[in-house]
Scaffold this active site. Structure first.
Site, mmCIF file in Angstrom:
data_model
loop_
_atom_site.group_PDB
_atom_site.id
_atom_site.type_symbol
_atom_site.label_atom_id
_atom_site.label_comp_id
_atom_site.label_asym_id
_atom_site.label_seq_id
_atom_site.Cartn_x
_atom_site.Cartn_y
_atom_site.Cartn_z
ATOM 1 N N ASP A 147 -7.375 -4.235 -4.383
ATOM 2 C CA ASP A 147 -7.042 -2.891 -3.913
ATOM 3 C C ASP A 147 -5.734 -2.382 -4.527
ATOM 4 O OD1 ASP A 147 -8.296 -4.766 -2.209
ATOM 5 O OD2 ASP A 147 -8.103 -3.492 -0.453
ATOM 6 N N ASP B 71 0.796 -1.232 0.000
ATOM 7 C CA ASP B 71 0.000 0.000 0.000
ATOM 8 C C ASP B 71 0.829 1.282 0.000
ATOM 9 O OD1 ASP B 71 -2.567 -0.988 -0.325
ATOM 10 O OD2 ASP B 71 -2.697 -1.547 1.781
#
Ligand code: GLY
Length: 378
Positions: A150, A89
């Site tokens: 994601d 991320d």
């Protein structure tokens, strides 16, 4: 309530939050209207930085600028300390902080910090499956060779790094990963898996599964929204029509499965009954994703009207039924987000990413300010 007034009310909340949060970062609330705060230990800190940059760009308020650059300083410290960077991320974190600062004021040190972040993300590349591993160390028994939808939102940092440096390796890996996501995460009926496992030794595809969804074969709404937006951004950078079509397919599925009030429940396959949790953050991401998708669909495209209508209805519902409407006691913008209903983690609360995407959607609509997923210099 008109959109300008909503933006002004978000600014009022944000100014109060600057005082309330100090040097810490909001993540989710736990049912009391107050954000739980983190110290650069999670995947979420970039969203507060992004809210500050968007709020500054709209208002030109120097106090918001000062608060925003302080967050970037904090991201620099995180990088120097190598703290909590061992996951995929990095794109969420550094696109909305260091890259945002570079986009807003051309700051060279921030550009270099964002490029450093792209190098950190490249360390997640796994050569046998040809993907970016989401979580855990290389060779990890559970998460080795595992991708999650994601991650499509982390790829823009790599495309941008390729543009900045001329090193095509960043973009090549991003495109291979996006294509694997298209082939293995998206199903034939245009729904999606949250995660997919590849054999980390020989790269063979194993199976789809979930981490935050209702069950392995279900469609977690936030994952579907990440896909709408992420594939549209992959198209922006690559001009590969397959990514545009995938974004469109995911978007159509999303809007065709919305409940009457046009804001998603947490999983499209969770039984819808009294008390089923919403995920307003999924709808905020979906709106931004569709606005990006609409930038690329030609005039006259048969889906334009349907998608524009979905944006209008979802935004009206978010504003009229989910927005906290500047209540100074509430620290968030959007009620009824869900982090992980499956994990019983904040199933009906503020989510900082929901607030970020709500503001990004408002500013895309009002000011054509698109957020920080791609540079605006070109
Ligand atoms: N990327 C983690 C989440 O959407 O919860």
């Amino acid at each position: 309530m008109n959109r300008k007034s909503v933006i002004e009310q978000t600014l009022a909340i944000t100014r109060l939050n600057v005082e309330r949060f100090g040097k810490r970062f909001p993540i989710v609330s736990m049912g009391d209207g107050k954000y739980h705060l983190t110290d650069q230990t999670n995947w979420t800190e970039g969203f507060w930085s992004g809210i500050l940059w968007l709020s500054y760009e709209y208002s030109k308020d120097p106090a918001l600028y000062y608060a925003a650059i302080q967050t970037v300083d904090s991201f620099r410290e995180r990088m120097e300390a190598g703290q909590a960077l061992d996951h995929h991320d990095i794109g969420f974190l550094y696109s909305l902080s260091a890259k945002a600062r570079w986009i807003v004021d051309n700051d060279e040190a921030s550009r270099l910090l964002a490029l450093q972040a792209a190098d950190v993300l490249m360390k997640r590349w796994r050569s046998a499956p040809q993907v970016f591993q989401a979580w855990g160390p290389e060779g990890d028994a559970d998460n080795g060779g595992r991708i999650i939808i994601d991650c499509l939102m982390n790829l823009p940092l790599l495309y941008w790094a390729a543009e900045q440096t001329g090193d095509r390796r960043y973009a090549e890996c991003a495109t291979i990963h996006a294509d694997k996501s298209r082939r293995f995460l998206v199903r034939g009926d245009d729904s999606s898996y949250h995660t997919f496992y590849f054999d980390q030794e020989n790269g063979n595809a194993i199976r789809g599964g979930t981490a935050q969804g209702f069950q392995d074969g279900s469609t977690w709404t936030r994952g579907q929204a990440w896909g709408v937006y992420g594939f549209a951004l992959a198209y922006r950078y690559t001009r590969d029509e397959r990514f545009l079509e995938t974004s469109r397919r995911l978007a159509r599925y999303f809007l065709e499965h919305l409940p009457e009030d046009h804001v998603a429940y947490w999983d499209f396959d969770a039984p819808q009954e009294e008390g089923t949790a919403r995920d307003s953050s999924a709808s905020a991401i979906f709106v931004c994703g569709v606005l990006e998708l609409l930038e690329h669909l030609p005039e006259g495209d048969p889906d334009r009207a349907l998608l524009s209508d979905a944006v209008t209805r979802s935004m009206e519902s978010l504003i009229n039924s989910y927005f906290t409407a500047g209540n100074p006691d509430e620290e968030g913008f959007l009620r009824h987000g869900s982090y992980s209903v499956r994990g019983n983690s904040s199933p009906d609360d503020f989510m900082i990413w929901g607030d970020y995407f709500f503001l990004e959607a408002l500013l895309r609509l009002e000011q054509r300010l698109p957020g920080y997923w791609y540079g605006r210099q070109a």
